[in-house]
Design an enzyme around this catalytic site. Structure first.
Site, PDB file in Angstrom:
ATOM      1  N   CYS A 195      31.951  12.958  43.107  1.00 26.77           N
ATOM      2  CA  CYS A 195      31.970  14.407  43.369  1.00 26.77           C
ATOM      3  C   CYS A 195      31.024  15.187  42.457  1.00 26.77           C
ATOM      4  O   CYS A 195      30.820  16.382  42.673  1.00 26.77           O
ATOM      5  CB  CYS A 195      33.387  14.942  43.234  1.00 26.77           C
ATOM      6  SG  CYS A 195      34.599  13.896  44.025  1.00 26.77           S
ATOM      7  N   HIS A 242      34.853  23.722  40.037  1.00 26.75           N
ATOM      8  CA  HIS A 242      35.025  22.505  40.849  1.00 26.75           C
ATOM      9  C   HIS A 242      36.129  22.795  41.876  1.00 26.75           C
ATOM     10  O   HIS A 242      35.973  22.467  43.040  1.00 26.75           O
ATOM     11  CB  HIS A 242      35.377  21.331  39.941  1.00 26.75           C
ATOM     12  CG  HIS A 242      35.385  20.022  40.651  1.00 26.75           C
ATOM     13  ND1 HIS A 242      34.309  19.556  41.374  1.00 26.75           N
ATOM     14  CD2 HIS A 242      36.353  19.060  40.766  1.00 26.75           C
ATOM     15  CE1 HIS A 242      34.612  18.375  41.895  1.00 26.75           C
ATOM     16  NE2 HIS A 242      35.836  18.051  41.563  1.00 26.75           N
ATOM     17  N   HIS A 262      36.035  19.630  50.816  1.00 24.89           N
ATOM     18  CA  HIS A 262      35.415  18.855  49.746  1.00 24.89           C
ATOM     19  C   HIS A 262      34.486  17.804  50.358  1.00 24.89           C
ATOM     20  O   HIS A 262      34.938  16.855  50.986  1.00 24.89           O
ATOM     21  CB  HIS A 262      36.510  18.187  48.905  1.00 24.89           C
ATOM     22  CG  HIS A 262      36.025  17.644  47.595  1.00 24.89           C
ATOM     23  ND1 HIS A 262      34.689  17.505  47.291  1.00 24.89           N
ATOM     24  CD2 HIS A 262      36.702  17.215  46.494  1.00 24.89           C
ATOM     25  CE1 HIS A 262      34.567  17.010  46.073  1.00 24.89           C
ATOM     26  NE2 HIS A 262      35.771  16.820  45.570  1.00 24.89           N
TER      27      HIS A 262
END
Lengths: 90, 458
Positions: free
Chosen positions: B211, B354, B388
Site C-alpha cells: 500500500c 493513509h 483502497h
C-alpha cells in the site's frame, strides 16, 4: 457455402489479422508474402500472430505449428484445415 | 539551497473507481462522490465471504487509448489502466506524443531527452490477474473437458449428469493459456510497458511495497530528478485486483481487513469514524504524475501544479499485517519527510492520511498525527472516495495533494460522523489556504512512506 467461398473467407480473415498484428497498411499482406522476408516478422511476431489467430479462429490453432511456416499461404492452408476439421467434428 | 534542483508536478492522470480521467476524479472528489458496488455474485459460489462490497472500476475505453490488437491480448489490465493515467499526465503537462514506431505502437516526446526520462511505478500485486487467469486454465482446462465428457456419457435422465454439468460450468477459465503470460504477470510489466510506449531510456523502476508502493515510487522519482540523474519522470502506482473467482478479494477478506458492515453501501466506507469496520477494496486504480525539473518546466512554459519538496520512508519491523501500535516508525518517518522539505511540522497545513478505515490503522494514525502536527492540520482520507487500491492508493492521494495545493481547496472526509480523534478533519469540501501538504502511506509488511508538497509560486 462452397469450398471456394470458405477458403476466400478464411484467407481474408487471416490477412486482416496479419496486417493488424504487424501494423501493416491494408492490402500489404498477400497470400504469397514471405512472412520473414516480405513482412519482416521475427519469431516473437509469429507468436503474436498465432496468439491472434487463436483469438480469431478458436483454440484449435496450435502455437507449435507456427515454427514451420514461411509464407502466408502456409498459414492460410493450416487455418483452413483446422477450421474445417473443427466444423466437421462439431 | 542555492543550486539545488527542484522538482515540480506538471501533469496528473487517474483511472480509478470514481473517475476514468483526472478531471472526473477530482470533480467527484470535491463533490464527495465515490463508487461502491456489490462484488460479483458468482464469487459467493466459491467461498463464504464476510465482506460483499467493493469499489468497481469504470470500463476502460481501449479504442480511446489507441491499444492495438497485440496490446489488447498481451497486456494485463494493470498495464493498460497505467497507460491511460500516464497519457493523461503527459497531456496535462503539455507534452505532445509523436509516433516513433508503428509496429510497437510507441511514441516519443519532442523536447524531452529520452535518456533523461524515467518511469517509476508502484504496485502491490502486479499482474496477478494474468497469473490467476492462466493458472486457472492450466489447472482446470483438461479437468473441465473430462467432466463434460463424463457428463455426456451418463444417461441424460440421471440427475448426476446435470450435477456434473453444473460443476463444469463453475470451472471458469480463459479460452487459452496466453503465450505472453510471463510478460503480463511480472510485477515490472507496467513500468516496462510505459517505458516502451513513450521510449524513455532512463531508470525504469518498479516498487513493490504494497500500500506504500505508489508513494515510494514518486519519492524515488523525486530523488532521481533532484540529484540530476533525470529531468523528467512518470511516477505513480497501478493496481488491478479482480480475478475470475474473487481469490484476491478473499485474501483480504479472510484476514478481516475489509468492511464488515455491508448493510448500507453508501456509508460502509468510513475512515476515521468510530463506527468504521474495515477498508473498502477497490477493483483497482492508477495514478500517474509527470514530475519535471523545475527549470525545464519553466523554460517550456508548463503550468506547475505543485512542487515535491520532501520524501522519507521507514520500516516498522513489527508485524506483516499490522502497523506497530506505538507508531514510532511512522512518527520518525513523517518528521524526516518534513525535515527533508526544509520545514517544521507546524508549517504543514494539510495532511492526506493513509486513512483506510480499519480499526487499528485509523486509531494509531490519528495518535501520530496529533503527536506530530497537533489539532491544527487539516486531515482527510481519499480512500473514503476511491476505496483502497493498494499500490495505486498513494499515487491517487498525491494527485489529490497536487490539485488541492494548485486550487487551494480540498475534498471532505466523507462518511465521517463521529471522529475517532480530536483532529481537524475536513468536514466539507471547499476552500482551504495551504502552502505545505503531506501524504502518508503505510503498508502490509511494515513499510511507511511520506511525501511533502509545496504550493508553487512563480
Amino acid at each position: 457455402m462452397s469450398d471456394a467461398e470458405f477458403h476466400r473467407g478464411i484467407e481474408s480473415r487471416v490477412l486482416t489479422v496479419v496486417e493488424e498484428v504487424l501494423s501493416l497498411d491494408a492490402g500489404t499482406a498477400r497470400r504469397d508474402s514471405s512472412i520473414q522476408d516480405d513482412l519482416g516478422a521475427d519469431s516473437l511476431d509469429m507468436l503474436s500472430l498465432f496468439t491472434a489467430l487463436q483469438e480469431e479462429f478458436g483454440g484449435s490453432v496450435d502455437l507449435d505449428e507456427a515454427e514451420g511456416m514461411s509464407t502466408l499461404e502456409d498459414v492460410i492452408a493450416y487455418i483452413s484445415t483446422r477450421v474445417k476439421t473443427a466444423a466437421d467434428a462439431g | 539551497m542555492p543550486g539545488e534542483r527542484r522538482v515540480v508536478i506538471t501533469g496528473t492522470g487517474v483511472f480509478c473507481p470514481n473517475g476514468s480521467d483526472v478531471d472526473e476524479f477530482w470533480s467527484n472528489c470535491l463533490a464527495g462522490c465515490g463508487r461502491v458496488g456489490r462484488i460479483p455474485e458468482h464469487w459467493l459460489d466459491h467461498a463464504d465471504l464476510r465482506s460483499t462490497l467493493w469499489a468497481p472500476l469504470p470500463e476502460l475505453d481501449l479504442d480511446g487509448l489507441g491499444a492495438n490488437r497485440n496490446e489488447r491480448s498481451q497486456r494485463d489490465p494493470v498495464s493498460l489502466i497505467g497507460e491511460c493515467a500516464a497519457r493523461q499526465a503527459l497531456a496535462q503537462a503539455g507534452h505532445d506524443l509523436v509516433l516513433r514506431d508503428r509496429r510497437a505502437n510507441a511514441f516519443g516526446i519532442p523536447g524531452v531527452e529520452a535518456e533523461r526520462a524515467g518511469i517509476f511505478v508502484g504496485t502491490g500485486i502486479g499482474g496477478a490477474h494474468s497469473f490467476l487467469g492462466n493458472f486457472s486454465h492450466h489447472l482446470l482446462g483438461r479437468a473441465k473437458r473430462e467432466i463434460e465428457d463424463l457428463a455426456g456419457r451418463l444417461p441424460p435422465t440421471m440427475k448426476e449428469a446435470d450435477e456434473l454439468r453444473m460443476t463444469g460450468r463453475r470451472l471458469v477459465h480463459p479460452e487459452r493459456f496466453n503465450a505472453f503470460a510471463v510478460s503480463m504477470l511480472m510485477p515490472n510489466a507496467t513500468a516496462a510497458h510505459l517505458g516502451q510506449k513513450f521510449t524513455f531510456h532512463g531508470a525504469n523502476v518498479t516498487t513493490t511495497v504494497a500500500c506504500a508502493a505508489g508513494t515510494v515510487a514518486i519519492g524515488q522519482a523525486f530523488r532521481a530528478i533532484q540529484c540530476g540523474e533525470l529531468d523528467l519522470a512518470l511516477a505513480g502506482g497501478c493496481e488491478y485486483l479482480r480475478d475470475d473467482y474473487g481469490a484476491i478479494f478473499r485474501g483480504f477478506d479472510i484476514a478481516r481487513t475489509l468492511v464488515q458492515d455491508c448493510s448500507d453501501p453508501a456509508t460502509a466506507n468510513r475512515p476515521f469514524d468510530v463506527q468504521r469496520s474495515g477498508f473498502l477494496l477497490a477493483e483497482g486504480g492508477a495514478g500517474i504524475l509527470c514530475l519535471e525539473e523545475r527549470g525545464m518546466a519553466l523554460r517550456r512554459g508548463a503550468t506547475i501544479l505543485a512542487e515535491v519538496t520532501g520524501f522519507a520512508q521507514t520500516f516498522d519491523a513489527h508485524n506483516m499485517m499490522s502497523i506497530a501500535p506505538d507508531g514510532r516508525q511512522v512518527e520518525r518517518m513523517v518528521r524526516a519527510a518534513v525535515a527533508d522539505a526544509g520545514i517544521t511540522p507546524e508549517r504543514v497545513d494539510y495532511l492526506n492520511a493513509h486513512g483506510t478505515g480499519t480499526r487499528i490503522n485509523d486509531a494509531i494514525e490519528s495518535e501520530v498525527i496529533a503527536r506530530v502536527f497537533g489539532p491544527r492540520v487539516k486531515v482527510n482520507s481519499t480512500k473514503a472516495l476511491t476505496g483502497h487500491s493498494i499500490g495505486a492508493s498513494g499515487a491517487l492521494e498525491a494527485v489529490v495533494c497536487a490539485h488541492s495545493l494548485a486550487e487551494q481547496r480540498t475534498h471532505a472526509c466523507v462518511n465521517l460522523q463521529e471522529p475517532v480523534a480530536d483532529l481537524a478533519f475536513v468536514r466539507s469540501s471547499g476552500a482551504l489556504e495551504m502552502d505545505h501538504a503531506l501524504s502518508q502511506s503505510f503498508a502490509f509488511g511494515g513499510h511507511n512512506a511520506a511525501l511533502v508538497f509545496r504550493r508553487h509560486q512563480a
